[in-house]
Design an enzyme around this catalytic site. Sequence first.
Site, PDB file in Angstrom:
ATOM      1  N   PHE A 144      -4.652   1.160  -2.803  1.00 31.88           N
ATOM      2  CA  PHE A 144      -3.942   0.019  -3.391  1.00 31.88           C
ATOM      3  C   PHE A 144      -4.048  -1.148  -2.430  1.00 31.88           C
ATOM      4  O   PHE A 144      -3.523  -1.100  -1.318  1.00 31.88           O
ATOM      5  CB  PHE A 144      -2.459   0.314  -3.674  1.00 31.88           C
ATOM      6  CG  PHE A 144      -1.794  -0.880  -4.318  1.00 31.88           C
ATOM      7  CD1 PHE A 144      -1.925  -1.117  -5.681  1.00 31.88           C
ATOM      8  CD2 PHE A 144      -1.096  -1.808  -3.559  1.00 31.88           C
ATOM      9  CE1 PHE A 144      -1.366  -2.243  -6.271  1.00 31.88           C
ATOM     10  CE2 PHE A 144      -0.525  -2.938  -4.143  1.00 31.88           C
ATOM     11  CZ  PHE A 144      -0.661  -3.156  -5.500  1.00 31.88           C
ATOM     12  N   ASP A 229      -5.824  -1.971   6.027  1.00 26.00           N
ATOM     13  CA  ASP A 229      -4.762  -2.640   5.269  1.00 26.00           C
ATOM     14  C   ASP A 229      -3.444  -1.985   5.683  1.00 26.00           C
ATOM     15  O   ASP A 229      -3.139  -0.868   5.275  1.00 26.00           O
ATOM     16  CB  ASP A 229      -5.022  -2.480   3.769  1.00 26.00           C
ATOM     17  CG  ASP A 229      -3.933  -3.146   2.917  1.00 26.00           C
ATOM     18  OD1 ASP A 229      -2.865  -3.506   3.463  1.00 26.00           O
ATOM     19  OD2 ASP A 229      -4.155  -3.289   1.697  1.00 26.00           O
ATOM     20  N   LYS A 258       4.059  -8.344   3.615  1.00 22.09           N
ATOM     21  CA  LYS A 258       5.355  -7.724   3.373  1.00 22.09           C
ATOM     22  C   LYS A 258       6.375  -8.013   4.491  1.00 22.09           C
ATOM     23  O   LYS A 258       6.902  -9.111   4.541  1.00 22.09           O
ATOM     24  CB  LYS A 258       5.173  -6.227   3.098  1.00 22.09           C
ATOM     25  CG  LYS A 258       4.388  -6.014   1.781  1.00 22.09           C
ATOM     26  CD  LYS A 258       4.632  -4.707   1.095  1.00 22.09           C
ATOM     27  CE  LYS A 258       4.113  -4.767  -0.343  1.00 22.09           C
ATOM     28  NZ  LYS A 258       2.944  -3.962  -0.614  1.00 22.09           N
TER      29      LYS A 258
HETATM   30  C1  LIG Z   1       1.801  -4.505  -1.390  1.00 26.18           C
HETATM   31  C2  LIG Z   1       0.439  -4.204  -0.908  1.00 26.18           C
HETATM   32  C3  LIG Z   1      -0.619  -5.116  -1.101  1.00 26.18           C
HETATM   33  C4  LIG Z   1      -0.481  -6.374  -1.900  1.00 26.18           C
HETATM   34  O1  LIG Z   1       0.487  -7.242  -1.411  1.00 26.18           O
HETATM   35  P1  LIG Z   1       1.045  -8.392  -2.380  1.00 26.18           P
HETATM   36  O2  LIG Z   1       1.940  -9.199  -1.495  1.00 26.18           O
HETATM   37  O3  LIG Z   1       1.780  -7.703  -3.493  1.00 26.18           O
HETATM   38  O4  LIG Z   1      -0.129  -9.155  -2.890  1.00 26.18           O
HETATM   39  C5  LIG Z   1      -1.854  -4.791  -0.547  1.00 26.18           C
HETATM   40  N1  LIG Z   1      -2.028  -3.652   0.145  1.00 26.18           N
HETATM   41  C6  LIG Z   1      -1.040  -2.774   0.345  1.00 26.18           C
HETATM   42  C7  LIG Z   1      -1.300  -1.531   1.145  1.00 26.18           C
HETATM   43  C8  LIG Z   1       0.226  -2.999  -0.191  1.00 26.18           C
HETATM   44  O5  LIG Z   1       1.192  -2.094  -0.026  1.00 26.18           O
END
Ligand SMILES: *Cc1c(COP(=O)(O)O)cnc(C)c1O
Length: 399
Positions: A144, A229, A258
């Site tokens: 994700f 990520d 985040k």
């Molecule tokens: C939440 C998340 C994203 C996307 O972040 P947004 O601020 O919603 O665009 C990308 N990668 C990971 C691992 C995430 O948990």
Amino acid sequence: MQTLLSAAQLIAYEEQYGAHNYHPLDVVIERASGAWVYDVEGRKYLDFLAAYSAVNQGHCHPAILKAFLEQVHKVTLTSRAFRNDQLPLLYKDLHEITGFDMALPMNSGVEAVETAVKAARKWGYTVKGIPEGQAEIIVCSNNFHGRTIAVVGFSSDQQYRNGFGPFAPGFKQVPLGDAAALRAAITPNTCAFLFEPIQGEAGILIPPDGYLREAESICREHNVLLVLDEIQSGLGRTGKMFAYQHEGVQPDAVIIGKALSGGYYPVSAVLARREVLGVFQPGDHGSTFGGNPLAAAVARAALRVLMDENLAARSAELGAYALARLQQIKSPIVREIRGKGLWIAVELSQRARPFCEALKERGLLCKETHDTVIRLAPPLVIERADLDWALEQIEAVLA
Ligand SMILES: *Cc1c(COP(=O)(O)O)cnc(C)c1O
């Protein structure tokens, strides 16, 4: 501001006038503090999602609020056409805390993922010498990374993709944790391996010990960038500042978002070696709001809270305690309980949603992920007594 409408009325507005791209639990929150949120009907709930780890520092942390309010009175947006006095200080803090040479600030997480993809491709062409238009990036199945077209294009989740094509080429998937598959997928045109060191949305899937080190050495051997990520796993969630620190690897780039703002404001960034972010020339990439002084001031305060309150260590300690206690649960419907730090998955043999609903009735908010997993991810500032209370509710519901 007092909300005078009932929860039912507010839910009705949302259903009627808002796009239905979420299926929220029917709790209408009007304020929050620390690990607790309060609904419009005066009920309180312990938050075990923490906005997908965006509020690791707890809701409405007073130190971040102070920085936010001070900055909001001074200047909020200059655009990057001009310089501002906050962004350089954020760069310096990020460098000192993480050790990376450079940073590139964006807003949402997925924008930072797109930024990392662009940096990796341009590095592939200008540094590695990949023929123009041929760069490949390897990602993991069950990933994700957000919701833009390019990013859902390399998702393995059909619901994320269906109806949204055509997608960008140049991405290949390998299973997380399978070093042989990674090795086999690499070609001379591979510029990067982009993955989550622990897959959050997929259900807190943790690769076998040693996998990160193996992935790192395979990438080094083939001159492929290791890009992590850590938007959800980073900034203290797993018990270290970054999940990759559990194996002592050194990625070429890491993506954060985040909790970088503690929930006050969308702030994300790519942190990388100079050779990687150095590929960007003026005009190659940008964002009107990225790196604005309000975002920078908020992010600095949010990072300071993580450090000053030792939230990574707190996550490690409370997480180990919670995991050990949850693993004592004897229930025929529990398949597996796994986690790292205050990031724990309770995998069931049936749908998790009814259990999330039952926990909500008891005053505990969590959200299922991928149907059968209850994800437990409270703000890292949670009090030990509150954590104990939550564990009792979970034990009761699963019993
Ligand atoms: C939440 C998340 C994203 C996307 O972040 P947004 O601020 O919603 O665009 C990308 N990668 C990971 C691992 C995430 O948990």
